[in-house]
Design an enzyme around this catalytic site. Sequence first.
Site, short mmCIF file in Angstrom:
data_model
loop_
_atom_site.label_atom_id
_atom_site.label_comp_id
_atom_site.label_asym_id
_atom_site.label_seq_id
_atom_site.Cartn_x
_atom_site.Cartn_y
_atom_site.Cartn_z
CG HIS A 218 -0.64 -0.41 2.48
ND1 HIS A 218 0.50 0.02 3.12
CD2 HIS A 218 -1.26 -1.24 3.37
CE1 HIS A 218 0.57 -0.50 4.32
NE2 HIS A 218 -0.48 -1.28 4.49
CB ALA A 222 2.10 1.83 7.11
NE ARG A 229 18.91 19.80 1.76
CZ ARG A 229 18.13 20.86 2.01
NH1 ARG A 229 17.07 20.70 2.80
NH2 ARG A 229 18.39 22.04 1.50
CG HIS A 253 -5.83 4.31 2.25
ND1 HIS A 253 -7.19 4.06 2.33
CD2 HIS A 253 -5.27 3.61 3.26
CE1 HIS A 253 -7.43 3.26 3.34
NE2 HIS A 253 -6.28 2.96 3.92
CG ASP A 276 -5.25 -2.57 3.28
OD1 ASP A 276 -5.36 -3.67 3.88
OD2 ASP A 276 -4.68 -1.59 3.79
CG LEU A 309 -6.62 6.30 6.81
CD1 LEU A 309 -5.86 6.60 5.53
CD2 LEU A 309 -8.12 6.33 6.55
CB ALA A 310 -8.65 0.81 10.51
#
Length: 384
Positions: A218, A222, A229, A253, A276, A309-310
């Site tokens: 995803h 995460a 940089r 997302h 997901d 977010l779940a």
Amino acid sequence: MSNYVITNGRIYTEEQVIENGYLVVEDGKISDIQEGEYTGDLQQVDAKGQNILPGFIDIHIHGGYGEDAMDASYEGLKHLAEQLLSEGTTTFLATTMTQSDENIEKALKNIVAYQADQQKGEAAEIGGVHLEGPFISEHKVGAQNPKYVQRPSVSKIQHFQEIANGQIKIITFAPEVEGAHETLNALHDDIIFSMGHTVATFDEANEAVEHGAKHITHLYNAATPFEHRDPGVFGAAWTNKGLNTEIIVDGVHSHPASVNIAYKQKGNEHMYLITDAMRAKGMKDGEYDLGGQNVIVKGKEARLASGALAGSILRMNDGLRNLMTYTNDSLENLWRVASLNQAKALKIDDTKGSLAIGKDADIVIANDEIEISKTIKAGTIHNF
């Protein structure tokens, strides 16, 4: 009706779009694809001028329609698989969560038990398992439970794989943690290792590719973000040709422009549309469980009480329509992001992933808004 011909639709093959042609289904397989009018004796299925596409393959889905792979419920998996046909998904990887070994093992046993009993044509087919965790970073757990994070080892993965009857196809892991390189070196030929829930640097992500990592889980969620940089995992995903990227295209997302940037970098051969999705997909707003944690679903969003977010409540057909909108690209170019790329990654493209003679009759008929009218699984027609 085991033998029939689909007419009056645009047929999307790897080589071309056939504007005026027909596709013959015999005994659950595609036996012919031709241009021109059909003049034979087979019963005709009228596509009504719509798009004829290969069935979608979702390689990262926890659940939907009230069910979750971690429930370890045989009837639950059956219900999920049946309902996925409504969104054009004909094959999926049942996806687990970072949970206790005991719960993961129960889920794996249930998945392979249902997989062994699946009736061809009746539901979306479980093509294997995506093990999302528990070999992730405790610093980027997202909606995973930090209590159950552990370090990867060859022996532990082999143990899970034995329980799963060899059906673990993808493992989401953090490449920077102890034991990751050793595990990659030993098992990358047998399992796709996908970087996610990770604080790896740009250099660490690229180094993991040298050890056998192939995917990004995803994209944009995460993992370490892009900075000019310090390009992070997202920068590695964009620029490393050895990495293919999952992406959740729900408008929640990732910003539409971010999806478009990723598509410009990876193209239509190195990106996987995924959902997901969690159990609230296809359900009303309210409170639901995900891996033992409470999730609040409102509108298009599913979040923990912390705001994290779940997972999503995205349907594959909606994701494909969004992808067309966000990238301003055509269905002719984008259909493979929902099917062929996944089939190639899973090494099942000899039977799935595109419309070709000899392949399984896993077919979607959808209008230009990618609203599903029929999903055909192994030749069996399901109307929506």
